[in-house]
Design a protein around this motif. Structure first.
Motif, PDB file in Angstrom:
ATOM      1  N   ALA A  29       0.897   5.843  11.484  1.00  0.00           N
ATOM      2  CA  ALA A  29       1.589   6.833  10.605  1.00  0.00           C
ATOM      3  C   ALA A  29       0.759   7.819  10.143  1.00  0.00           C
ATOM      4  O   ALA A  29      -0.433   7.760  10.224  1.00  0.00           O
ATOM      5  CB  ALA A  29       1.957   5.837   9.279  1.00  0.00           C
ATOM      6  N   ASN A  30       1.342   8.901  10.067  1.00  0.00           N
ATOM      7  CA  ASN A  30       0.586  10.340   9.429  1.00  0.00           C
ATOM      8  C   ASN A  30       1.584  10.964   8.321  1.00  0.00           C
ATOM      9  O   ASN A  30       2.864  10.629   8.334  1.00  0.00           O
ATOM     10  CB  ASN A  30       0.468  11.097  10.494  1.00  0.00           C
ATOM     11  CG  ASN A  30      -0.537  12.190  10.109  1.00  0.00           C
ATOM     12  OD1 ASN A  30      -1.466  12.168   9.373  1.00  0.00           O
ATOM     13  ND2 ASN A  30      -0.099  13.443  10.601  1.00  0.00           N
ATOM     14  N   LYS A  93      -4.378   9.253   6.110  1.00  0.00           N
ATOM     15  CA  LYS A  93      -3.889   9.933   5.061  1.00  0.00           C
ATOM     16  C   LYS A  93      -3.414   9.069   4.006  1.00  0.00           C
ATOM     17  O   LYS A  93      -3.449   9.232   2.739  1.00  0.00           O
ATOM     18  CB  LYS A  93      -3.070  11.098   5.177  1.00  0.00           C
ATOM     19  CG  LYS A  93      -3.860  12.444   5.849  1.00  0.00           C
ATOM     20  CD  LYS A  93      -3.013  13.445   6.053  1.00  0.00           C
ATOM     21  CE  LYS A  93      -3.309  14.461   6.844  1.00  0.00           C
ATOM     22  NZ  LYS A  93      -2.272  15.844   6.996  1.00  0.00           N
ATOM     23  N   PHE A  94      -2.791   8.092   4.417  1.00  0.00           N
ATOM     24  CA  PHE A  94      -2.025   7.307   3.534  1.00  0.00           C
ATOM     25  C   PHE A  94      -3.029   6.512   2.756  1.00  0.00           C
ATOM     26  O   PHE A  94      -3.102   6.381   1.341  1.00  0.00           O
ATOM     27  CB  PHE A  94      -0.955   6.050   4.049  1.00  0.00           C
ATOM     28  CG  PHE A  94       0.214   6.668   4.424  1.00  0.00           C
ATOM     29  CD1 PHE A  94       1.247   6.603   3.438  1.00  0.00           C
ATOM     30  CD2 PHE A  94       0.600   7.091   5.403  1.00  0.00           C
ATOM     31  CE1 PHE A  94       2.551   7.161   3.575  1.00  0.00           C
ATOM     32  CE2 PHE A  94       1.703   7.718   5.847  1.00  0.00           C
ATOM     33  CZ  PHE A  94       2.968   7.887   4.982  1.00  0.00           C
ATOM     34  N   SER A  95      -4.055   5.971   3.360  1.00  0.00           N
ATOM     35  CA  SER A  95      -5.077   5.172   2.599  1.00  0.00           C
ATOM     36  C   SER A  95      -5.969   6.154   1.849  1.00  0.00           C
ATOM     37  O   SER A  95      -6.491   5.768   0.494  1.00  0.00           O
ATOM     38  CB  SER A  95      -5.847   4.045   3.595  1.00  0.00           C
ATOM     39  OG  SER A  95      -6.486   4.895   4.579  1.00  0.00           O
ATOM     40  N   ALA A  96      -6.317   7.230   2.521  1.00  0.00           N
ATOM     41  CA  ALA A  96      -7.410   8.538   2.023  1.00  0.00           C
ATOM     42  C   ALA A  96      -6.853   8.810   0.720  1.00  0.00           C
ATOM     43  O   ALA A  96      -7.492   9.141  -0.162  1.00  0.00           O
ATOM     44  CB  ALA A  96      -7.713   9.415   3.127  1.00  0.00           C
ATOM     45  N   PHE A  97      -5.487   8.994   0.544  1.00  0.00           N
ATOM     46  CA  PHE A  97      -4.745   9.910  -0.692  1.00  0.00           C
ATOM     47  C   PHE A  97      -4.121   8.751  -1.484  1.00  0.00           C
ATOM     48  O   PHE A  97      -3.290   9.192  -2.317  1.00  0.00           O
ATOM     49  CB  PHE A  97      -4.276  10.679  -0.257  1.00  0.00           C
ATOM     50  CG  PHE A  97      -4.852  11.902   0.469  1.00  0.00           C
ATOM     51  CD1 PHE A  97      -5.828  12.463  -0.031  1.00  0.00           C
ATOM     52  CD2 PHE A  97      -4.921  12.064   1.763  1.00  0.00           C
ATOM     53  CE1 PHE A  97      -6.745  13.447   0.498  1.00  0.00           C
ATOM     54  CE2 PHE A  97      -5.805  13.037   2.511  1.00  0.00           C
ATOM     55  CZ  PHE A  97      -6.440  13.753   1.831  1.00  0.00           C
ATOM     56  N   GLY A  98      -4.234   7.509  -1.507  1.00  0.00           N
ATOM     57  CA  GLY A  98      -3.751   6.356  -2.060  1.00  0.00           C
ATOM     58  C   GLY A  98      -2.192   6.481  -2.270  1.00  0.00           C
ATOM     59  O   GLY A  98      -1.384   6.194  -3.144  1.00  0.00           O
ATOM     60  N   LEU A  99      -1.520   6.622  -0.991  1.00  0.00           N
ATOM     61  CA  LEU A  99      -0.381   6.567  -0.985  1.00  0.00           C
ATOM     62  C   LEU A  99       0.375   5.242  -0.151  1.00  0.00           C
ATOM     63  O   LEU A  99      -0.378   4.871   0.593  1.00  0.00           O
ATOM     64  CB  LEU A  99       0.493   7.771  -0.064  1.00  0.00           C
ATOM     65  CG  LEU A  99      -0.062   9.133  -0.661  1.00  0.00           C
ATOM     66  CD1 LEU A  99       0.925  10.419   0.271  1.00  0.00           C
ATOM     67  CD2 LEU A  99       0.884   9.355  -2.113  1.00  0.00           C
ATOM     68  N   THR A 100       1.591   4.741  -0.651  1.00  0.00           N
ATOM     69  CA  THR A 100       2.123   3.575  -0.079  1.00  0.00           C
ATOM     70  C   THR A 100       3.104   3.810   0.891  1.00  0.00           C
ATOM     71  O   THR A 100       4.167   4.242   0.368  1.00  0.00           O
ATOM     72  CB  THR A 100       2.586   2.583  -1.247  1.00  0.00           C
ATOM     73  OG1 THR A 100       1.898   2.784  -2.376  1.00  0.00           O
ATOM     74  CG2 THR A 100       3.062   1.419  -0.951  1.00  0.00           C
ATOM     75  N   PRO A 101       2.910   3.390   2.165  1.00  0.00           N
ATOM     76  CA  PRO A 101       4.018   3.511   3.124  1.00  0.00           C
ATOM     77  C   PRO A 101       5.048   2.281   2.945  1.00  0.00           C
ATOM     78  O   PRO A 101       4.372   1.195   2.813  1.00  0.00           O
ATOM     79  CB  PRO A 101       3.431   3.577   4.322  1.00  0.00           C
ATOM     80  CG  PRO A 101       2.143   2.729   4.138  1.00  0.00           C
ATOM     81  CD  PRO A 101       1.428   2.962   2.893  1.00  0.00           C
ATOM     82  N   LEU A 102       6.028   2.464   2.966  1.00  0.00           N
ATOM     83  CA  LEU A 102       7.361   1.589   3.055  1.00  0.00           C
ATOM     84  C   LEU A 102       8.107   1.543   4.348  1.00  0.00           C
ATOM     85  O   LEU A 102       8.305   2.954   4.714  1.00  0.00           O
ATOM     86  CB  LEU A 102       8.254   1.950   1.915  1.00  0.00           C
ATOM     87  CG  LEU A 102       7.693   1.900   0.446  1.00  0.00           C
ATOM     88  CD1 LEU A 102       8.787   1.997  -0.663  1.00  0.00           C
ATOM     89  CD2 LEU A 102       7.029   0.387   0.025  1.00  0.00           C
TER      90      LEU A 102
END
Length: 176
Positions: A29-30, A93-102
């Protein structure tokens, strides 16, 4: 009237809120920041957007034909800018910027849990991609977070400047 620099015209016409566009390809994912988009039809909802060939997400969008447009509120602005200043080529980027993929319901690209709205999209028309990197997307599923009532969006004004969504006015109109 005074001359206005052509290189700054986009700052006058920037149409909508800054959004995040997610893709997924080969299990990866990106997420990228995007502000060059516009509605082109109500039913079905069609969105035109520019995803540059220089962007890591371009290839995934072109090859999979799917993405999610996630709409962040102003409190996410620092993350949105940081995402836009990095590349998915070398950053998860999801982990680097603290976002949660659903998981999405209709497409492989993930929703962004922190955003107040997520639009699952499929490429409807890519004829303008070779010349302009312009994709026409059809929204096939839409989500909203009722836990974020009346969110304020950010609007790119160029060169690190943003306007925050302001007062809402209602004026009778025949448009939907």
């Amino acid at each position: 009237m005074d001359d206005y620099p052509l290189a700054r015209v986009y700052q006058l016409l920037e149409p909508g809120p800054v959004v995040l566009l997610t893709t997924a390809q080969a299990g990866r994912a990106n997420v990228m920041t995007m502000s060059w988009h516009m509605m082109v039809e109500f039913t079905p909802p069609l969105v035109a957007c520019v995803v540059s060939g220089a962007d890591f997400s371009h290839r995934a969008l072109k090859e999979t034909g799917e993405c999610v447009i996630a709409v962040p509120a102003v409190h996410l602005a620092p993350k949105v800018v940081a995402i836009g200043n990095s590349s998915g080529r070398d950053t998860e980027k999801f982990s680097a910027f603290g976002l949660t993929p659903l998981p999405a319901a209709e497409v492989a690209a993930p929703l962004v849990a922190e955003c107040f709205a997520n639009l699952e999209c499929r490429v409807r028309d890519d004829r303008l991609v070779p010349d302009y990197d312009l994709f026409v997307l059809e929204v096939v599923k839409a989500w909203s977070d009722s836990g974020q009532p009346e969110p304020k969006t950010i609007h790119h004004r160029g060169y690190g400047t943003f306007a925050v969504d302001g007062e809402t006015v209602t004026i009778p109109s025949k448009m939907p």
